[in-house]
Design a protein around this motif. Sequence first.
Motif, PDB file in Angstrom:
ATOM      1  N   LYS A  45       0.817  -1.226  -0.104  1.00 48.74           N
ATOM      2  CA  LYS A  45      -0.148  -0.087   0.212  1.00 48.74           C
ATOM      3  C   LYS A  45       0.936   1.173   0.080  1.00 48.74           C
ATOM      4  O   LYS A  45       0.653   2.315  -0.689  1.00 48.74           O
ATOM      5  CB  LYS A  45      -0.810  -0.094   1.120  1.00 48.74           C
ATOM      6  CG  LYS A  45      -1.892   0.853   1.094  1.00 48.74           C
ATOM      7  CD  LYS A  45      -3.036   0.939   2.523  1.00 48.74           C
ATOM      8  CE  LYS A  45      -4.119   2.042   2.512  1.00 48.74           C
ATOM      9  NZ  LYS A  45      -4.854   1.951   3.874  1.00 48.74           N
ATOM     10  N   GLU A  46       2.008   0.998   0.832  1.00 50.83           N
ATOM     11  CA  GLU A  46       2.778   2.402   0.973  1.00 50.83           C
ATOM     12  C   GLU A  46       3.959   2.535  -0.559  1.00 50.83           C
ATOM     13  O   GLU A  46       3.800   3.593  -1.018  1.00 50.83           O
ATOM     14  CB  GLU A  46       3.879   2.059   1.711  1.00 50.83           C
ATOM     15  CG  GLU A  46       3.323   2.176   3.453  1.00 50.83           C
ATOM     16  CD  GLU A  46       3.392   3.718   3.749  1.00 50.83           C
ATOM     17  OE1 GLU A  46       4.153   4.432   3.167  1.00 50.83           O
ATOM     18  OE2 GLU A  46       2.638   4.078   4.848  1.00 50.83           O
ATOM     19  N   ALA A  47       4.124   1.331  -0.989  1.00 53.38           N
ATOM     20  CA  ALA A  47       4.982   1.194  -1.994  1.00 53.38           C
ATOM     21  C   ALA A  47       4.446   1.687  -3.476  1.00 53.38           C
ATOM     22  O   ALA A  47       4.763   2.290  -4.258  1.00 53.38           O
ATOM     23  CB  ALA A  47       6.137   0.299  -2.125  1.00 53.38           C
ATOM     24  N   HIS A  48       3.196   0.924  -3.667  1.00 53.15           N
ATOM     25  CA  HIS A  48       2.642   0.796  -4.711  1.00 53.15           C
ATOM     26  C   HIS A  48       1.045   0.564  -4.871  1.00 53.15           C
ATOM     27  O   HIS A  48       0.479  -0.129  -4.846  1.00 53.15           O
ATOM     28  CB  HIS A  48       3.147  -0.584  -5.777  1.00 53.15           C
ATOM     29  CG  HIS A  48       4.471  -0.757  -5.688  1.00 53.15           C
ATOM     30  ND1 HIS A  48       5.105  -0.152  -6.517  1.00 53.15           N
ATOM     31  CD2 HIS A  48       5.015  -1.736  -5.241  1.00 53.15           C
ATOM     32  CE1 HIS A  48       6.464  -0.401  -6.484  1.00 53.15           C
ATOM     33  NE2 HIS A  48       6.462  -1.300  -5.660  1.00 53.15           N
ATOM     34  N   PRO A  49       0.645   2.073  -4.436  1.00 55.59           N
ATOM     35  CA  PRO A  49      -0.815   2.217  -4.049  1.00 55.59           C
ATOM     36  C   PRO A  49      -1.760   1.536  -5.092  1.00 55.59           C
ATOM     37  O   PRO A  49      -2.781   0.878  -4.839  1.00 55.59           O
ATOM     38  CB  PRO A  49      -0.898   3.580  -3.792  1.00 55.59           C
ATOM     39  CG  PRO A  49       0.123   4.365  -4.208  1.00 55.59           C
ATOM     40  CD  PRO A  49       1.258   3.222  -4.233  1.00 55.59           C
TER      41      PRO A  49
END
Length: 380
Positions: A45-49
Amino acid sequence: MKSSPTRIVILTASYGEGHVQTSRALRQSFGKAGIEQVKIIDLMKEAHPLLNKISTKLYMKSTAASQFGFDYYGWSYYITRHAKPNNVWNRFYNRLGIKRLKQLIQQEQPDAVISTFPFGAAPLLCKSLNIPSFTVITDFSLHSRWLHPDIDKYYVATEELKTEMVTCGIAAQRIQVSGIPLREQFGRHALEDAPNKLSESFHKLDPDRKTVLLMAGAYGLKVINKMIRSLLSMQECQLVVVCGKNEKLERRLKTKYANEPFLRIFGFVDNIHELMLISSCMITKAGGITLSEALVLQVPCFIFKPFAGQEKENALYLAKKRIAAISNSTDELAVQLRHFFSKEKFASQIKQRIELIQKESAADFIVKDLIHTIRQLAHL
């Protein structure tokens, strides 16, 4: 490297609730050990929403698609299950999130990183930064994505899983059989509560009837209706249906069965352990967390149509141990339940077999062992 950790990062993912629940259980145990700076990060979720939003939706829809023969999740699971670490597929996954993870590590400055989801980026990056990395496997089955040569230590559910990992080349001393971390409500102390007292206080359930707990959130209305009709035909039973976050299913069932005296229908409940404690058995899907909770509370499980992939493998493992039954139709399920209720000895025999493999306080055990391992690594 510090000899006594004070800051921990736990990496997780939102593909089902199990990985997140495991992370929260670990954070709870770290708090009891005096380590308060524990941050849980959903790395995808943080890196590739955008990719996370698409992939989580596909994962959630995969169960419905599989009913029509389009089992894309099951296919991908088995195609990649025994892939080598240098396989193109695994190399791709091992790079996901690495840039954002590096930023997060620089920001948090953790003394250790724990993964409750198979992120190859974590051990890869941690090794370069001299930070210990640990992995908690949240199922009873093994997939190649969990394995990485740079992980300092694994925590697994069973001896069989450890043996399988050793055959894959992981050193035995890097694998600890711990069980799967669960919330505090599922501590062994819960078994000391009086089931009849709970039953009386929990929505007027009849303590003289055998309670069947049906975890219904993952199944469609048509299937649940067939199950309910079949189970209510058993004179000695009462049925508790938990719909979870499936609010549409909850509304429809409450409307349809408003006048059934031996049926209770709930949506999401935060004290599911109480319902488990008063239940003679449980009908459920085969997530590693749910099954572990049932094992700790010694609730016999009937697994209905396990989804292909890790859930099917979890179900097969417990069925092989003769502590769970698998059914692929409501008729087969009804036969199994009637057989189960026909003699009291069946339940006691299953509980005896459960005691042979169950692990309690896995989260506390992992935290204690992890702190000890960090101290050992600090002196190398």
